[in-house]
Write a protein that holds these residues in place. Structure first.
Motif, short mmCIF file in Angstrom:
data_model
loop_
_atom_site.label_atom_id
_atom_site.label_comp_id
_atom_site.label_asym_id
_atom_site.label_seq_id
_atom_site.Cartn_x
_atom_site.Cartn_y
_atom_site.Cartn_z
N ALA A 168 45.46 29.50 42.47
CA ALA A 168 44.44 29.29 41.44
C ALA A 168 43.39 28.31 41.93
O ALA A 168 42.17 28.54 41.76
CB ALA A 168 45.09 28.80 40.15
N ILE A 210 35.27 37.26 38.17
CA ILE A 210 36.60 37.86 38.41
C ILE A 210 37.52 36.84 39.09
O ILE A 210 38.71 36.71 38.74
CB ILE A 210 36.46 39.13 39.28
N SER A 211 36.95 36.10 40.06
CA SER A 211 37.76 35.09 40.76
C SER A 211 38.24 34.00 39.80
O SER A 211 39.41 33.56 39.85
CB SER A 211 36.95 34.45 41.89
N SER A 267 35.19 30.27 44.43
CA SER A 267 34.23 30.76 43.42
C SER A 267 33.06 29.80 43.29
O SER A 267 31.92 30.22 43.11
CB SER A 267 34.93 30.92 42.06
N ALA A 305 40.95 35.40 37.61
CA ALA A 305 42.20 35.49 38.38
C ALA A 305 42.82 34.11 38.56
O ALA A 305 44.04 33.91 38.45
CB ALA A 305 41.93 36.14 39.73
N LEU A 317 41.15 30.01 44.55
CA LEU A 317 40.17 30.92 43.96
C LEU A 317 39.04 30.15 43.29
O LEU A 317 37.87 30.56 43.35
CB LEU A 317 40.86 31.83 42.95
N CYS A 377 51.54 29.64 42.77
CA CYS A 377 50.55 30.16 41.83
C CYS A 377 49.43 29.15 41.57
O CYS A 377 48.25 29.51 41.51
CB CYS A 377 51.22 30.55 40.52
N VAL A 387 44.57 33.09 35.40
CA VAL A 387 45.86 33.77 35.25
C VAL A 387 46.94 33.11 36.12
O VAL A 387 48.05 32.82 35.68
CB VAL A 387 45.72 35.27 35.60
N PHE A 388 46.58 32.87 37.40
CA PHE A 388 47.54 32.23 38.31
C PHE A 388 47.91 30.83 37.82
O PHE A 388 49.06 30.40 37.94
CB PHE A 388 46.96 32.16 39.73
#
Length: 348
Positions: free
Chosen positions: A48, A6-7, A55, A10, A51, A44, A13-14
């Motif tokens: 990213a 999920i991280s 992760s 995400a 994350l 953003c 996406v960022f």
């Protein structure tokens, strides 16, 4: 494992949002919103990266207190980046307003430049393609005609004497230059079957008379017309020093342009002892390459001509014409003759 996936999703996406925002912020169309958008883009991208780091290294920690609330892990790092981004956003947004005003001014300048170019094209002198002859008469000048000929001098084949506006060195223009001097030099030369100059008749004769030395402003010298005698019925060329050159600055009209007309007319009287009713045509001396205004030039030449003809009733000159190559020159000549009290003749 699910949290890591999920991280990473995400983070992806960022990262995409950040790259898109960065690309948009670099476009000229975003002027006025550029800095705010770039700050958002880097925020953003930073989130990213954060994350991804947390992760890959889930055991990493970052702790802190925000508004009295303790946070840790990736959340703490994101909050820190957010706070930094807000501060940067405030500073960057202050740059957007002056940039937007600058863009507006640039747009106004481009718009005004376009309007100026359109006006220049609208009011620029327009070459007159067709030849017309306008004659004028005055009660003070009996038996003489003053007139205007429109169009290209090369189409004039009914005038005895052509006047050439020349520099103080009496060095004629090169054949391909767009000037009266260049036209006379080329058309007066002897040429072969493909148009190459074989013998530079007019320029060579003028050079022998000057002997490679400068002359006084307003000096008038005559030469034969070379090949123009056969092609255009021209008997003589009178070269008058109407412009003076400056290294790197080109040519400019001399101050006494009226004296050029007087000297030219006096010289024309002496060309043929047996002649009568001679015709002569003046271009607007110094208003071409010399860059002078056509209106005062036309008035000075016309005034000198009218005064000369009025004070010399026995002159051999029967017709004095002025060449109007453009619509602006035609208007200048017409207004000059009208100011001097001449009326348009109804007869040819």
């Amino acid at each position: 494992m699910a949290g890591t996936v999920i991280s990473l999703l995400a983070a992806s996406v960022f990262l995409v949002i950040g790259i898109v925002a960065l690309a948009l912020g670099l476009r000229r169309a975003m002027t006025g919103r550029r800095h705010a958008l770039l700050a958002f883009a880097w925020l953003c991208i930073a989130i990213a990266v954060t994350l991804v780091i947390f992760s890959i290294f889930p055991e990493s920690t970052a702790t802190g207190t925000v508004l009295g609330i303790s946070v840790g892990g990736a959340a703490a790092f994101v909050v820190v980046i957010l706070l930094l981004a807000v501060r940067v956003q405030e500073k960057m947004s202050k740059l957007d307003d002056p940039e937007a005003r600058l863009r507006e001014k640039e747009d106004q300048i481009r718009s005004l430049s376009g309007e100026l170019d359109a006006l220049r094209q609208q009011f620029a002198p327009r070459s007159l393609a067709h030849q017309e002859v306008f004659h004028y008469e005055s009660v003070d000048i009996i038996g003489k005609r003053i007139g205007i000929v429109t169009g290209d001098l090369r189409n004039v084949d009914f005038v005895d004497i052509w006047v050439n506006s020349e520099n103080l060195d009496m060095q004629m223009s090169r054949y391909h230059e767009k000037s009266i001097s260049g036209v006379i030099r080329y058309l007066g030369a002897e040429r072969d079957d493909v148009g190459r100059v074989v013998q530079d008749l007019v320029a060579d004769e003028l050079g022998r008379k000057v002997d490679h030395g400068p002359v006084m402003a307003g000096t008038a010298l005559w030469t034969t017309s070379g090949h123009l005698r056969e092609a255009n019925n021209v008997r003589w060329i009178i070269h008058v020093a109407a412009v003076q050159g400056e290294p790197g600055g080109g040519y400019r009209q001399i101050s006494g342009i009226a004296q050029c007309a007087r000297n030219t007319l006096q010289l024309a009287e002496r060309l043929d002892a047996d002649a009568s009713g001679l015709s002569i045509i003046f271009p607007l001396l110094g208003a071409g390459a010399g860059g002078a205004d056509s209106a005062p030039t036309a008035l000075a030449l016309a005034t000198a001509t009218v005064d000369y003809l009025a004070s010399h009733p026995a002159t051999k000159l029967g017709t004095v014409l002025f060449l109007a190559y453009t619509n602006r020159e035609l208007t200048a000549c017409q207004e000059a003759l009208q100011k001097l009290g001449l009326q348009r003749s109804t007869s040819a």
